[in-house]
Enzyme design. Structure first.
Site, PDB file in Angstrom:
ATOM      1  N   SER A 327      41.758  46.219  94.799  1.00 59.92           N
ATOM      2  CA  SER A 327      40.848  46.263  94.061  1.00 59.92           C
ATOM      3  C   SER A 327      41.131  46.441  92.932  1.00 59.92           C
ATOM      4  O   SER A 327      41.130  46.657  91.908  1.00 59.92           O
ATOM      5  CB  SER A 327      39.459  46.055  94.176  1.00 59.92           C
ATOM      6  OG  SER A 327      38.972  44.717  95.590  1.00 59.92           O
ATOM      7  N   HIS A 370      29.166  35.523  93.987  1.00 58.59           N
ATOM      8  CA  HIS A 370      28.409  36.323  92.740  1.00 58.59           C
ATOM      9  C   HIS A 370      28.180  35.397  91.561  1.00 58.59           C
ATOM     10  O   HIS A 370      26.594  36.225  90.655  1.00 58.59           O
ATOM     11  CB  HIS A 370      29.090  37.561  92.165  1.00 58.59           C
ATOM     12  CG  HIS A 370      29.622  38.686  93.005  1.00 58.59           C
ATOM     13  ND1 HIS A 370      30.157  38.897  93.692  1.00 58.59           N
ATOM     14  CD2 HIS A 370      29.473  40.136  93.048  1.00 58.59           C
ATOM     15  CE1 HIS A 370      30.985  39.999  94.594  1.00 58.59           C
ATOM     16  NE2 HIS A 370      30.141  40.260  93.845  1.00 58.59           N
ATOM     17  N   CYS A 383      33.979  41.397  92.118  1.00 60.39           N
ATOM     18  CA  CYS A 383      34.421  40.106  92.413  1.00 60.39           C
ATOM     19  C   CYS A 383      36.097  39.638  92.755  1.00 60.39           C
ATOM     20  O   CYS A 383      36.255  39.589  91.808  1.00 60.39           O
ATOM     21  CB  CYS A 383      33.500  38.695  91.895  1.00 60.39           C
ATOM     22  SG  CYS A 383      33.690  36.966  92.057  1.00 60.39           S
TER      23      CYS A 383
END
Length: 648
Positions: A327, A370, A383
């Site tokens: 991420s 989410h 997310c």
């Protein structure tokens, strides 16, 4: 019977002619010799005087002093120390075996050392000086000098040998030197006569290797007089060589030591970069190794221990390790989509916990999803579905282009070993390397730093530095050579929209400082030192549908080598960034739990220039941090003043 008188006269005349003939021949020979002697003694006197001089005078190379390596504060991290050694010149020794046998009756030298020396003696030219043994005691030196008349061709002398005062703290940065080998000679096109001297030391890895020509210097010469049996009588004169140039690194040895101590017990890499000029303040990989082991010739046991360790202490993970960035790559995906205008900063994407792409389901880390989420929230809460969606809109080629603008997928020019280029894949790359077409699923995987995307801690630190400044910061490791400063790595503007960068920075700030941010527990509470960051977790195994149905196996329940890599990047302070940090913990599990606390501690150490106050930490972790600081302080204190590079 008596000869007639007539016959006797004829015989006498015949003998006289013969005598005259022989006398003439002899006179001719004498005359020729006289002429030749005159030529040799008068006309060719200078030439023969020179030949005679060369027979009794030998010229020897004097190895230069190797240049020193210092940290940014002038502390020696690669130094020279005196080394007593005994050397032999074969053409002066005569019977090599006999001389070595006499030497062994005077000093104790291991048999394998003698065997290797004999191999070098007969492999090299007879006039080349070969080191028989080094690191002798002063007593051994005295014994050899006292018995010099009985040891033709043998000389005891004082040389210099490399030493690394900080030991393992900077092993991957400095690298090490070792004796030049036939393999080294086969790899390099270098006619320097110094390389023909057995056991002459050259850089093998790290800065020692990459800066070899700068550090080596050039040889001097000395003329020595020898007697008829080759014994050195006296030194006539010498011409000193040129010492190698001193090199100053950008590394802060104290900060580097702290980072190594903080990584202790992990298989990890970490990089700290100064945002003003690109200076690399620390490049740490754990576990590490002591370069001093290699200078004297590493033992089989030490080599086996290092080579068979599954945590790979010889690997410089900070620059050599290539990992899926997870991420931490999401900022790149977001900027590519924002710059192309395929999504607005406030536009939302719905996250139900997964995204279906042509029959393949890609999951978000949060199983329940989410809901509707925008750029700011997508980074703060990390997310995945948001990036699955926007990556399909922008495409892999634009994502790869943005990644390279931020220093990913590029081999940065640093004078250390095995710097990797990583990989920012695109359609052309897959067609060329894999012989396959790019698929939309590849793009979706790449959007969250998985799939083919690879980066090193160094590259992630550069990416973060560029996000924090908007400049194309280049990493700088060499600060100065012989006092002359090298070019700054501050970099020119990237050309990325500053408003977009501000939104990204604000979202990274929320990752750390908002209660719903993924790294909130690893925040800095001192207002003026608060940081912005991003966590990352990259899978090293495929999670099957069956496993998802029954519940994904926790990292703690998996063998170490099957656990996820933990990543974290940050810059601080948020308002006026000074440092960028990247941490990768191999198989560490979650980025927020394994890597983020390390990144925070390193950042505080850099900002405060030493141990930070406990008030910089959240109140609920101060007790644990106090214990940690005490352990690290004890570890750092165990390094003696000499080992810290003090050169009184």
């Amino acid at each position: 019977m008596k000869k007639p008188a007539k016959d006797g006269g004829r015989s006498t005349r015949k003998m006289s002619r013969r005598a005259m003939l022989m006398g003439g021949v002899q006179m001719s020979v004498v005359a020729a010799l006289a002429i030749r002697l005159q030529s040799m003694q008068v006309e060719q006197a200078d030439q023969f005087r020179l030949l005679a001089e060369e027979n009794r005078i030998n010229i020897r190379l004097i190895p230069p002093a190797r240049g020193l390596v210092f940290d940014r504060n002038g502390k020696a991290i690669a130094d020279n120390e005196q080394n007593y050694r005994v050397v032999m010149v074969r053409e002066d020794a005569g019977d090599v075996d006999e001389v070595l046998a006499k030497l062994l009756t005077i000093v104790d030298i291991p048999e394998d050392t003698i065997a290797k020396a004999k191999e070098d003696i007969f492999k090299r030219s007879p006039f080349v000086q070969v080191t028989i043994a080094d690191r002798l005691s002063w007593e051994d030196m005295a014994k050899i000098n006292i018995n010099a008349p009985a040891l033709p061709g043998i000389t005891a002398e004082v040389g210099l040998s490399r030493v690394y005062p900080w030991g393992a703290e900077l092993g991957h940065v400095t690298g090490y030197v070792g004796p030049v080998s036939d393999y080294d000679l086969s790899k390099i096109d270098d006619q320097d006569p110094l390389l023909q001297i057995p056991k002459f030391q050259i850089g093998k890895t790290g800065v020692e290797n990459k800066m070899e020509h700068t550090l080596r210097g050039s040889a001097g010469t000395k003329r020595i007089e020898v007697n008829a049996i080759g014994r050195v009588m006296r030194e006539l004169d010498r011409q000193q060589g040129v010492s190698g140039q001193d090199v100053q690194l950008t590394i802060d040895a104290d900060l580097q030591s702290y980072v190594q101590a903080r990584l202790d017990g992990e298989s990890a890499g970490a990089v700290v970069i100064d945002l003003e000029d690109g200076d690399l303040r620390a490049i740490a990989s754990a576990p590490t190794f002591d370069p001093n082991l290699f200078v004297r010739g590493i033992s089989v046991k030490d080599w086996t221990d290092l080579n068979e360790n599954k945590y790979r202490p010889l690997a410089a993970k900070a620059v050599q390790g290539a990992y899926p960035p997870g991420s931490t790559f999401k900022m790149v995906t977001a900027l590519a989509a924002l710059e192309e205008g395929v999504i607005g900063v406030d536009e939302t994407v719905y996250c139900p916990g997964y995204t279906d792409v042509y029959g393949t389901r890609f999951h978000c880390w949060k199983r329940g999803g989410h809901g509707n989420i925008n750029l700011h929230e997508s980074l703060k809460q990390s997310c995945d579905c948001y990036y699955y969606e926007i990556s399909q809109r922008v495409g892999i080629d634009k994502m790869a282009e943005m990644a390279r603008r931020f220093g990913l997928g590029i081999k940065h020019d640093l004078p250390v070993s095995a710097v990797v280029a990583g990989l920012a894949p695109d359609k052309e790359w897959k067609a060329r390397v894999r012989g396959e077409d790019w698929r939309i699923g590849d793009t979706v995987n790449a959007s969250i730093g998985q799939g083919y995307v690879l980066s090193s801690p160094l590259q992630l630190a550069i990416m973060t530095a560029r996000l924090a400044t908007g400049r194309a910061i280049e990493p700088r490791l060499i600060r100065a050579i012989d006092g002359v400063e090298t070019a700054s790595g501050s970099g020119a503007p990237l050309g990325v929209n500053e408003n977009l960068l501000r939104r990204i920075r604000a979202s990274m700030g929320a990752v750390m400082n908002h209660s719903r941010g993924t790294a909130y527990r690893a925040r800095i509470v001192t207002p003026e030192y608060q940081m912005a960051g991003k966590t990352g977790t990259s899978q090293v195994r495929r999670i099957t549908a069956d496993e998802r149905a029954r519940g994904v196996t926790s990292n703690a329940d998996l063998p170490w080598e099957r656990r996820d890599h933990a990543l974290f990047v940050n810059f601080a302070p948020v308002e006026n960034p000074r440092f960028a940090v990247a941490v990768v913990v191999e198989h560490g599990g979650g980025g927020s739990t394994a890597a983020a606390p390390i990144g925070r501690d390193i950042t505080l150490q850099a900002l405060y220039g030493g141990t930070p106050p406990l008030t910089a930490y959240p109140s609920n972790v101060r007790g644990r941090i106090a214990d940690q600081q005490e352990r690290i302080s004890e570890k750092l204190a165990s390094i003696t003043p000499r080992a810290k590079g003090d050169r009184a």
